[in-house]
Design a protein around this motif. Structure first.
Motif, PDB file in Angstrom:
ATOM      1  N   ASN A  86       6.571  -0.408   4.834  1.00 49.86           N
ATOM      2  CA  ASN A  86       6.665  -1.797   4.390  1.00 49.86           C
ATOM      3  C   ASN A  86       6.778  -1.895   2.877  1.00 49.86           C
ATOM      4  OD1 ASN A  86       6.692  -3.364   6.771  1.00 49.86           O
ATOM      5  ND2 ASN A  86       4.505  -3.063   7.059  1.00 49.86           N
ATOM      6  N   ASN A  87       6.075  -1.010   2.133  1.00 48.25           N
ATOM      7  CA  ASN A  87       6.234  -0.993   0.677  1.00 48.25           C
ATOM      8  C   ASN A  87       7.681  -0.736   0.294  1.00 48.25           C
ATOM      9  OD1 ASN A  87       3.050   0.698   0.289  1.00 48.25           O
ATOM     10  ND2 ASN A  87       3.508  -1.478   0.249  1.00 48.25           N
ATOM     11  N   GLN A  88       8.295   0.227   0.955  1.00 52.92           N
ATOM     12  CA  GLN A  88       9.684   0.559   0.649  1.00 52.92           C
ATOM     13  C   GLN A  88      10.622  -0.594   1.010  1.00 52.92           C
ATOM     14  OE1 GLN A  88      10.019   4.093   3.025  1.00 52.92           O
ATOM     15  NE2 GLN A  88       9.299   5.443   1.402  1.00 52.92           N
ATOM     16  N   ILE A  89      10.372  -1.240   2.158  1.00 55.97           N
ATOM     17  CA  ILE A  89      11.238  -2.332   2.583  1.00 55.97           C
ATOM     18  C   ILE A  89      11.091  -3.527   1.649  1.00 55.97           C
ATOM     19  CG2 ILE A  89      11.645  -4.011   4.429  1.00 55.97           C
ATOM     20  CD1 ILE A  89      10.963  -1.829   6.427  1.00 55.97           C
ATOM     21  N   VAL A  90       9.862  -3.824   1.203  1.00 60.92           N
ATOM     22  CA  VAL A  90       9.653  -4.946   0.282  1.00 60.92           C
ATOM     23  C   VAL A  90      10.360  -4.681  -1.041  1.00 60.92           C
ATOM     24  CG1 VAL A  90       7.905  -6.113  -1.114  1.00 60.92           C
ATOM     25  CG2 VAL A  90       7.515  -5.767   1.323  1.00 60.92           C
ATOM     26  N   VAL A  91      10.239  -3.458  -1.559  1.00 62.42           N
ATOM     27  CA  VAL A  91      10.920  -3.112  -2.808  1.00 62.42           C
ATOM     28  C   VAL A  91      12.429  -3.247  -2.625  1.00 62.42           C
ATOM     29  CG1 VAL A  91      11.435  -1.244  -4.394  1.00 62.42           C
ATOM     30  CG2 VAL A  91       9.087  -1.648  -3.696  1.00 62.42           C
ATOM     31  N   ASP A 109       1.588  -6.106  -8.132  1.00 63.48           N
ATOM     32  CA  ASP A 109       1.246  -4.699  -8.298  1.00 63.48           C
ATOM     33  C   ASP A 109       0.106  -4.285  -7.366  1.00 63.48           C
ATOM     34  OD1 ASP A 109      -0.395  -6.376  -9.762  1.00 63.48           O
ATOM     35  OD2 ASP A 109      -0.960  -4.817 -11.183  1.00 63.48           O
ATOM     36  N   ALA A 110      -0.722  -5.231  -6.932  1.00 65.48           N
ATOM     37  CA  ALA A 110      -1.775  -4.899  -5.976  1.00 65.48           C
ATOM     38  C   ALA A 110      -1.199  -4.550  -4.612  1.00 65.48           C
ATOM     39  CB  ALA A 110      -2.754  -6.066  -5.842  1.00 65.48           C
ATOM     40  N   GLY A 111      -0.020  -5.078  -4.290  1.00 61.75           N
ATOM     41  CA  GLY A 111       0.600  -4.783  -3.009  1.00 61.75           C
ATOM     42  C   GLY A 111       1.627  -3.684  -3.055  1.00 61.75           C
ATOM     43  N   LEU A 112       2.305  -3.525  -4.202  1.00 61.39           N
ATOM     44  CA  LEU A 112       3.377  -2.528  -4.309  1.00 61.39           C
ATOM     45  C   LEU A 112       3.043  -1.380  -5.254  1.00 61.39           C
ATOM     46  CD1 LEU A 112       6.585  -4.765  -4.516  1.00 61.39           C
ATOM     47  CD2 LEU A 112       5.546  -3.721  -2.502  1.00 61.39           C
ATOM     48  N   GLY A 113       1.980  -1.509  -6.041  1.00 58.27           N
ATOM     49  CA  GLY A 113       1.676  -0.496  -7.044  1.00 58.27           C
ATOM     50  C   GLY A 113       1.170   0.803  -6.433  1.00 58.27           C
ATOM     51  N   ARG A 114       1.408   1.894  -7.157  1.00 59.07           N
ATOM     52  CA  ARG A 114       0.914   3.216  -6.750  1.00 59.07           C
ATOM     53  C   ARG A 114      -0.242   3.588  -7.664  1.00 59.07           C
ATOM     54  NH1 ARG A 114       4.596   6.185  -3.854  1.00 59.07           N
ATOM     55  NH2 ARG A 114       2.781   7.493  -3.408  1.00 59.07           N
ATOM     56  N   ARG A 148       3.280  -4.411  11.531  1.00 58.83           N
ATOM     57  CA  ARG A 148       4.629  -4.215  12.051  1.00 58.83           C
ATOM     58  C   ARG A 148       5.571  -3.877  10.917  1.00 58.83           C
ATOM     59  NH1 ARG A 148       5.432  -9.288  16.276  1.00 58.83           N
ATOM     60  NH2 ARG A 148       3.685  -8.777  17.675  1.00 58.83           N
ATOM     61  N   ALA A 149       6.351  -2.852  11.110  1.00 62.27           N
ATOM     62  CA  ALA A 149       7.298  -2.434  10.079  1.00 62.27           C
ATOM     63  C   ALA A 149       8.392  -3.470   9.916  1.00 62.27           C
ATOM     64  CB  ALA A 149       7.901  -1.073  10.441  1.00 62.27           C
ATOM     65  N   GLY A 150       8.658  -3.849   8.683  1.00 58.97           N
ATOM     66  CA  GLY A 150       9.732  -4.777   8.387  1.00 58.97           C
ATOM     67  C   GLY A 150       9.313  -6.231   8.280  1.00 58.97           C
ATOM     68  N   GLU A 151       8.109  -6.573   8.745  1.00 58.08           N
ATOM     69  CA  GLU A 151       7.685  -7.976   8.716  1.00 58.08           C
ATOM     70  C   GLU A 151       7.551  -8.527   7.294  1.00 58.08           C
ATOM     71  OE1 GLU A 151       7.136 -10.398  10.955  1.00 58.08           O
ATOM     72  OE2 GLU A 151       8.061  -9.124  12.449  1.00 58.08           O
ATOM     73  N   PRO A 152       6.911  -7.811   6.341  1.00 54.92           N
ATOM     74  CA  PRO A 152       6.797  -8.378   4.991  1.00 54.92           C
ATOM     75  C   PRO A 152       8.146  -8.610   4.320  1.00 54.92           C
ATOM     76  CG  PRO A 152       5.193  -6.622   5.292  1.00 54.92           C
ATOM     77  CD  PRO A 152       6.128  -6.563   6.448  1.00 54.92           C
ATOM     78  N   ALA A 209      -0.159 -10.932  -2.751  1.00 57.55           N
ATOM     79  CA  ALA A 209       0.027  -9.514  -2.450  1.00 57.55           C
ATOM     80  C   ALA A 209      -0.470  -9.155  -1.062  1.00 57.55           C
ATOM     81  CB  ALA A 209      -0.700  -8.661  -3.495  1.00 57.55           C
ATOM     82  N   GLY A 210      -1.387  -9.943  -0.514  1.00 59.74           N
ATOM     83  CA  GLY A 210      -1.895  -9.661   0.826  1.00 59.74           C
ATOM     84  C   GLY A 210      -0.861  -9.832   1.917  1.00 59.74           C
ATOM     85  N   GLU A 211       0.243 -10.514   1.626  1.00 59.42           N
ATOM     86  CA  GLU A 211       1.306 -10.708   2.615  1.00 59.42           C
ATOM     87  C   GLU A 211       2.386  -9.638   2.532  1.00 59.42           C
ATOM     88  OE1 GLU A 211       2.091 -15.223   3.312  1.00 59.42           O
ATOM     89  OE2 GLU A 211       1.615 -15.001   1.183  1.00 59.42           O
ATOM     90  N   LEU A 212       2.204  -8.651   1.660  1.00 57.73           N
ATOM     91  CA  LEU A 212       3.214  -7.611   1.496  1.00 57.73           C
ATOM     92  C   LEU A 212       2.959  -6.404   2.385  1.00 57.73           C
ATOM     93  CD1 LEU A 212       3.659  -7.692  -2.383  1.00 57.73           C
ATOM     94  CD2 LEU A 212       4.871  -8.988  -0.629  1.00 57.73           C
ATOM     95  N   GLU A 213       2.010  -6.505   3.302  1.00 55.83           N
ATOM     96  CA  GLU A 213       1.735  -5.430   4.249  1.00 55.83           C
ATOM     97  C   GLU A 213       1.504  -6.045   5.611  1.00 55.83           C
ATOM     98  OE1 GLU A 213       2.239  -2.512   5.716  1.00 55.83           O
ATOM     99  OE2 GLU A 213       1.781  -1.717   3.717  1.00 55.83           O
TER     100      GLU A 213
END
Length: 414
Positions: free
Chosen positions: A234-239, A220-225, A186-190, A179-183
């Motif tokens: 980046n959350n939105q782009i990963v999803v 969920d640690a990287g994308l959870g709310r 830079r926008a779009g990198e994950p 999950a640490g790589e999901l942020e």
């Protein structure tokens, strides 16, 4: 007219002598009869019939378009012997001049460190193995196969470890993310990183002839709310990236132009987490993600812990007693019991090498012919394991009951 020409020649000679004395570069200017400079060089072409320099409608040549559309974005080959002419390889950096080539080769995970006979829960094995096989047979099945398997459940229940055991048993060489790589700053990198890792897993299948998959731990640690946490770009782009992969698993772009021949091998995706209700609902919907709630029953826990203590000579009956003494505990609790019993033996070993003051010198700065005292592991007994268990439970209760944040910040709410 002759006088003017003679004067110009004299000045020209004087300027050349002055420049020579000052060691300055000399620039010669040729004048034409009309007084204008006509330094026009005709651009040389490789051949009149060559298409390499042909321009497209936007003025870009063939090489530019070829590189932009290239589906092979792997530059790891670099200046390698056997790949390009030996004249350009050299010996200064060795035959593999790409200094990070070896690092790139370790994008996948192998499990040589998993030595021993571990227990895999049958229910867990059936779910993960079925998901992997279904995705490899998706083109032959007349059904919609979800690309993602979401394994969720309580903390410390062995979700990641059981999955790795299955990878080892099936001979799968996965690409594992956290999950640490999901942020990223830079926008779009994950999102791009996920697509690159997915294509890497696909290349393992194509180039090495091994099964592979992409695994993301604690998603969920990287994308959870949680509460008032902020949703980033980046959350939105990963999803969106994961949703697009689920819908188009064989068409994955990492920046190059689309080509009809650029078909990616479908590889399954496995994600783990604790609470998928915090993730964007369209991502976890049926058809994209197959959900699996993992909660080991008493029989699974006893079998897993028994394999854990088997080398220590703890019989199955004693393992049942230990599990019954500490009910409602995660699997990692029983691993921590065994680790805690080593504390006294380690402290005794530190005293044997001269105390904590000399530990750094003896451990890191010793000579090659010097050896450290042999560490003797403690003999595991049920009494020592139970004693360690009560010590761990006491620490758990102190954390839950002693909330110093309320003492330090009086205005904090429950």
């Amino acid at each position: 007219m002759a006088a003017i020409h003679s004067g110009w020649c004299a000045a020209h000679t004087t300027m050349r002598m002055e420049n020579k004395k000052r060691r300055l570069p000399f620039f010669s200017v040729r004048c034409c009869s009309d007084g204008s400079e006509k330094e026009q060089k005709k651009e040389k072409k490789l051949s009149e019939q060559s298409s390499w320099e042909a321009k497209d409608a936007e003025g870009r040549d063939y090489l530019y378009r070829l590189g932009k559309e290239a589906d092979n974005m792997n530059i790891a080959v670099g200046q390698r012997a056997g790949v390009i002419d030996s004249l350009f390889v050299g010996d200064f950096l060795g035959k593999d001049s790409d200094i990070v080539f070896d690092y790139r080769q370790k994008a996948t995970r192998s499990f040589e460190y998993l030595q021993g006979d571990y227990y895999i829960a049958p229910l867990f094995l059936d779910k993960v193995a079925c998901h992997i096989v279904k995705n490899y047979l998706a083109h032959q099945l007349n059904v919609k196969v979800p690309l993602i398997l979401g394994i969720w459940g309580g903390k410390g229940q062995g979700k990641s470890f059981q999955t790795e055991l299955i990878f080892q048993a099936m001979g799968i060489e996965p690409v594992i993310m956290s999950a640490g790589e999901l942020e990223s700053e830079r926008a779009g990198e994950p999102g791009k990183l996920i697509r690159e890792r997915y294509r890497t897993a696909s290349q393992v299948v194509q180039n090495q002839g091994k099964m592979s998959c992409l695994m993301i731990n604690d998603i969920d640690a990287g994308l959870g709310r949680f509460g008032n946490t902020q949703m980033t770009v980046n959350n939105q782009i990963v999803v969106g990236t994961l949703m697009n992969l689920s819908d188009n698993p064989t068409r994955v772009s990492i920046g190059q132009d689309w080509r009809e021949s650029d078909i990616t091998n479908r590889v399954p995706i496995i994600v783990t987490g604790n609470d998928f209700s915090t993730i964007y609902a369209p991502l976890i919907r049926d058809g994209r993600m197959d959900k699996f709630y993992w909660q080991p029953n008493h029989e699974d826990i006893v079998n897993i812990v028994h394999r854990m203590y088997e080398k220590d000579g703890i019989p199955r009956d004693e393992v049942i007693r230990i599990v019954g003494t500490f009910p409602n505990q995660a699997l990692d609790f029983y691993g921590a019991l065994r680790s805690r019993t080593y504390d006294r033996s380690i402290l005794k070993w530190i005293d044997e090498i001269g105390g904590i003051e000399n530990f750094g010198k003896k451990f890191l700065k010793r000579k090659k012919d010097q050896s450290l005292p042999v560490f003797i592991p403690p003999e595991q007994t049920v009494e020592a394991l139970v004693e360690s268990g009560y010590s761990l439970i006491k620490e758990q209760q102190l954390i839950m009951e002693t909330k110093l944040s309320k003492e330090y910040m009086k205005n904090i709410q429950d």
